[in-house]
Design a protein around this motif. Structure first.
Motif: not given
Length: 528
Positions: A204-209, A201-202, A188-189, A194-195
């Motif tokens: 990179a966080v998604l890929m870690q999770v 940064q967001a 969601m973040l 993207f918009d």
């Protein structure tokens, strides 16, 4: 530094006054760094908030402390969720005591000092865990359409933007590290970022999770899709294809047909990034097949636009027009304005290819107006107006617009797609150079280079690119105001456009009507 401290204290007079007294003994940079501990740092602040808090009823106090976990503000819906009941009367009481404030958009929020105090009360009553769980579940519900439907509605997108700060807080502070719901919050973040155009940064966080999540995690398909979109944006095209393919395979094995239209569209974008036109078109056709089968009209329309653009680039103009003609009414009725603007721009390109300059100019103008609030999104429509101007013989106008857009692309690092690059290539400017005198061409070049993005957009919308004996609607408005005796500056203020644009309108109107003075313009306006 002083301004930052005042902003951090929400400009609350008492808090600012206490901070000012403390600054005599505490350096400003230390004070700024410790604002999260302001209730201990500014002792009188806690007492002032406590006084208002103690006047509340038990139910009002309960809602007050539970709202502490919503730093991004809240509407009635989430307030009712955290309270587990009706809240309108309770919120009115909190408003009356200035413990919550109402924003211009109708949402509520707590000033940060008040929220920190409410958080202390929440911990004292042992309600942090249950309140956090309700907020996490509600935020995941807001993201659920991405898991179970083929396309988000404008209302669903707006809700995710409104709750971005709450989702970021929940991800960082509320959800446990081993909870699979971190996937959907991280997605969601990234979707919102993207918009907003800043997503590194967001992402990179998604890929870690994502890399830490189990293969059967409920939200893994959605995360894989956004991992593919992220990789495409970052030009890691092979990874983009791999993530999109994994998302499709996972959805197929789980029988999740409803979202296949969207997933194949994502795969098409990944193939397109690699320059694999054939597989991109195949994926879009699969997307349309799934969408038609499942009745996903809006999603089918989006995929039809993408395939239509691809066919147009390949020279299949009539086939592209059939797809766009079918997609546009559906998207006008159901899609966000920025999505509609893309399809309208494609319709303009089709008209341009067919030599219908009047239709092309109108479509590009409509698309530009739809995206006027985001200048980068309006770029190609401004270029389209420039192409129409040159093709219809208004060479100076066309040169000014295309040169201005070239500068914007360089500044923003926005390279054009290959087909559009060929349309706006140097050969187009060469045609204008051959048609204009050397001085006129150089004048147009200089004017284009002097334009900022806003002026270029205004010029594209306010100048008629197709030669016509009548004035454009905007030119008529300017002439009517001139006839009333208004100066150029007054006309600019009344219409909300720049003084330079008004001068251009007056000049072009004189040329179009073959008059040389403002008095003659006024006479024409009175007679028409």
């Amino acid at each position: 530094m002083i301004a930052a401290i005042c902003a951090g204290l929400d400009g609350v007079p008492l808090a600012v006054e206490l901070a000012a007294k403390l600054s005599a003994s505490v350096p400003l940079h230390e004070l700024a760094d410790r604002l999260d501990h302001r209730l201990d740092l500014l002792g009188g602040l806690r007492a002032a908030i406590a006084w208002s808090h103690d006047l509340l009823t038990a139910a009002e106090q309960q809602l007050f402390r539970r709202l502490a976990l919503l730093p991004g503000g809240f509407g009635l819906d989430i307030a009712q969720v955290v309270h587990d009941g009706e809240v309108i009367g309770l919120l009115i009481a909190l408003l009356a005591k200035s413990l919550v404030v109402r924003e211009n958009d109708g949402r509520f929020r707590m000033l940060e000092s008040v929220r920190l105090y409410a958080g202390e009360r929440l911990a004292d009553h042992g309600e942090h865990a249950v309140t956090a769980e309700r907020i996490i579940a509600w935020l995941c519900q807001k993201s659920e359409p991405g898991v179970s439907s083929s396309i988000l509605t404008p209302e669903q997108v707006k809700a995710q933007h409104q709750e971005y700060d709450n989702a970021a807080y929940a991800f960082a502070h509320l959800v446990e590290p081993q909870d699979d719901r971190r996937l959907v919050l991280a997605t969601m973040l990234l979707r919102v970022r993207f918009d907003r155009g800043c997503f590194a940064q967001a992402g990179a966080v998604l890929m870690q999770v994502l890399h830490r999540s189990p293969a059967d995690a409920r939200y893994r398909i959605l995360a894989l899709e956004y991992a593919s979109l992220l990789a495409s944006h970052e030009e890691r095209h092979e990874e983009a294809v791999r993530y999109a393919t994994e998302a499709i395979e996972t959805a197929e094995s789980g029988g999740q047909e409803v979202i296949m239209c969207r997933l194949f569209r994502t795969l098409a974008g990944a193939h397109d990034g690699m320059g694999d036109v054939s597989n991109a078109a195949k994926a879009l056709r699969r997307s349309i097949q799934y969408g038609v089968r499942n009745g996903n009209d809006v999603s089918v329309a989006v995929s039809s636009q993408n395939l239509g653009w691809r066919l147009l680039a390949d020279g299949a103009v009539d086939a592209a027009a059939t797809l766009i003609d079918g997609a546009l009414p559906v998207l006008r009725a159901h899609a966000r304005q920025d999505v509609v603007a893309i399809v309208v721009h494609t319709a303009g390109c089709i008209a341009l290819e067919r030599g219908d300059l009047v239709e092309a100019g109108a479509r590009f103008a409509e698309s530009a107006r739809m995206t006027a609030g985001t200048l980068r999104a309006a770029l190609e429509s401004v270029e389209g107006r420039g192409l129409v101007a040159i093709a219809s013989g208004r060479h100076e106008l066309g040169v000014r617009l295309l040169v201005a857009c070239q500068q914007m692309r360089t500044t923003w690092v926005v390279p054009p797609e290959e087909w559009w690059r060929r349309k706006t290539a140097a050969a187009t400017l060469d045609l204008a150079r051959e048609s204009l005198s050397r001085s006129a061409f150089q004048r147009a070049l200089g004017a284009g280079r002097a334009m900022d993005a806003r002026h270029a957009l205004e010029t594209a919308l306010d100048s008629e690119p197709v030669r016509h004996p009548a004035l454009s609607d905007r030119q008529r408005m300017v002439v009517e105001l001139v006839a009333r005796g208004l100066t150029n500056a007054q006309v600019a203020a009344k219409l909300g456009i720049s003084h330079r644009t008004v001068e251009s309108h007056v000049h072009n109107a004189k040329n179009a009507l073959d008059v040389s003075t403002r008095a003659q313009l006024a006479a024409w306006a009175r007679s028409h």
